[in-house]
Scaffold this active site. Structure first.
Site, PDB file in Angstrom:
ATOM      1  N   SER A  10      -9.595  -4.569   6.506  1.00 50.82           N
ATOM      2  CA  SER A  10      -8.288  -4.955   5.957  1.00 50.82           C
ATOM      3  C   SER A  10      -7.376  -5.446   7.068  1.00 50.82           C
ATOM      4  O   SER A  10      -7.526  -5.039   8.229  1.00 50.82           O
ATOM      5  CB  SER A  10      -7.634  -3.758   5.258  1.00 50.82           C
ATOM      6  OG  SER A  10      -6.277  -4.015   4.953  1.00 50.82           O
ATOM      7  N   TYR A  33      -4.999   4.908   6.169  1.00 50.16           N
ATOM      8  CA  TYR A  33      -5.791   3.755   5.725  1.00 50.16           C
ATOM      9  C   TYR A  33      -5.917   2.726   6.844  1.00 50.16           C
ATOM     10  O   TYR A  33      -7.006   2.209   7.109  1.00 50.16           O
ATOM     11  CB  TYR A  33      -5.129   3.143   4.496  1.00 50.16           C
ATOM     12  CG  TYR A  33      -5.807   1.918   3.952  1.00 50.16           C
ATOM     13  CD1 TYR A  33      -6.947   2.025   3.169  1.00 50.16           C
ATOM     14  CD2 TYR A  33      -5.296   0.647   4.199  1.00 50.16           C
ATOM     15  CE1 TYR A  33      -7.572   0.898   2.644  1.00 50.16           C
ATOM     16  CE2 TYR A  33      -5.895  -0.481   3.680  1.00 50.16           C
ATOM     17  CZ  TYR A  33      -7.037  -0.351   2.909  1.00 50.16           C
ATOM     18  OH  TYR A  33      -7.648  -1.476   2.406  1.00 50.16           O
TER      19      TYR A  33
END
Length: 252
Positions: free
Chosen positions: A143, A157
């Site tokens: 990501s 995350y």
């Protein structure tokens, strides 16, 4: 008409929805026999029709808990038993779990985020490598948060997705003697996915889009295009790299 992946078998984890579904469909369109794993998002009928099927006619869709090593090992072996080989692994399982400031983050939740995003990638890679054909390909879906730290409340995350970059490069070095490549993609704002439907309000989406040089959000097909290239022979000399798929939102 032949595809770039004719005769190849691909396993896409978390392939029931969003980016994973887009990747699975794109690989199938290029001729690959595709297997998918899923847990919270059951594959729809279109996906089940277009992915690979076992000799008994059942689609190669496996429901499993991706943090369970025994289930992961059994699933990979089942794919090879059904198809005879494995050339491509796409590690797409992952998730935010929830937004929380670092000072308030519960250790158990922190560990859950790493389990879902990092441990799953490790487990599938560990058990796939011995069965992966020489000259095969691994792609890890990371990501942009791993690049820039993400937005507020996604510290775990972001850290987990950054860890995937290092693991990708370590895998690339270890697998190189067998001509197996390992790369990662780092998507930015990709809509039509449960991730942003759940965690990114429309006002925040509009604000992000306003800062994207290409002036639009991404979609699963945008990520799938990059992955398809990375698992084709066209990229056989590309390994250990991260491809940013974000419309110019972030430059490495």
């Amino acid at each position: 008409m032949t595809g770039r992946l004719d005769g190849r078998v691909a396993l896409v984890t978390g392939g029931g929805v969003g980016i994973g579904r887009g990747i699975a469909l794109a690989l199938a369109d290029e001729g690959a026999t595709v297997a998918v794993t899923h847990r919270t998002h059951t594959p729809d009928e279109e996906l089940l029709e277009r992915i690979g099927h076992a000799p008994d006619g059942s689609p190669l869709a496996f429901s499993l808990e991706a943090t369970n090593e025994d289930e992961v090992a059994r699933t990979i072996q089942a794919v090879v038993d059904a198809t005879g080989s494995l050339e491509v692994l796409v590690n797409n399982v992952g998730g935010l779990i929830g937004r929380c400031d670092i000072g308030e983050f519960d250790l158990a939740m922190w560990r859950e985020v790493f389990a879902v995003n990092v441990e799953t990638t490790f487990l599938f890679t560990k058990h796939a490598l011995p069965l992966l054909s020489d000259g095969g390909h691994i792609v890890n879906v990371s990501s942009v948060a791993g690049r820039n730290g993400g937005s507020r409340g996604v510290g775990a995350y972001a850290a987990a997705k950054a860890a995937l970059f290092a693991f990708t490069r370590a895998t690339a070095k270890e697998a190189a003697p067998r001509s197996i490549t390992a790369n990662a993609v780092a998507p930015g704002l990709i809509l039509d996915t449960p991730f942003h439907e759940t965690f990114t309000p429309e006002a925040d989406q509009r604000a992000i889009i306003a800062g994207i040089p290409l002036g639009r959000p991404g979609y699963p097909a945008d990520v799938a295009g990059a992955v398809t290239w990375l698992v084709s022979q066209e990229s056989s000399y590309v390994t250990g790299t991260i491809i940013d798929v974000n419309g110019g939102q972030y430059f490495a």
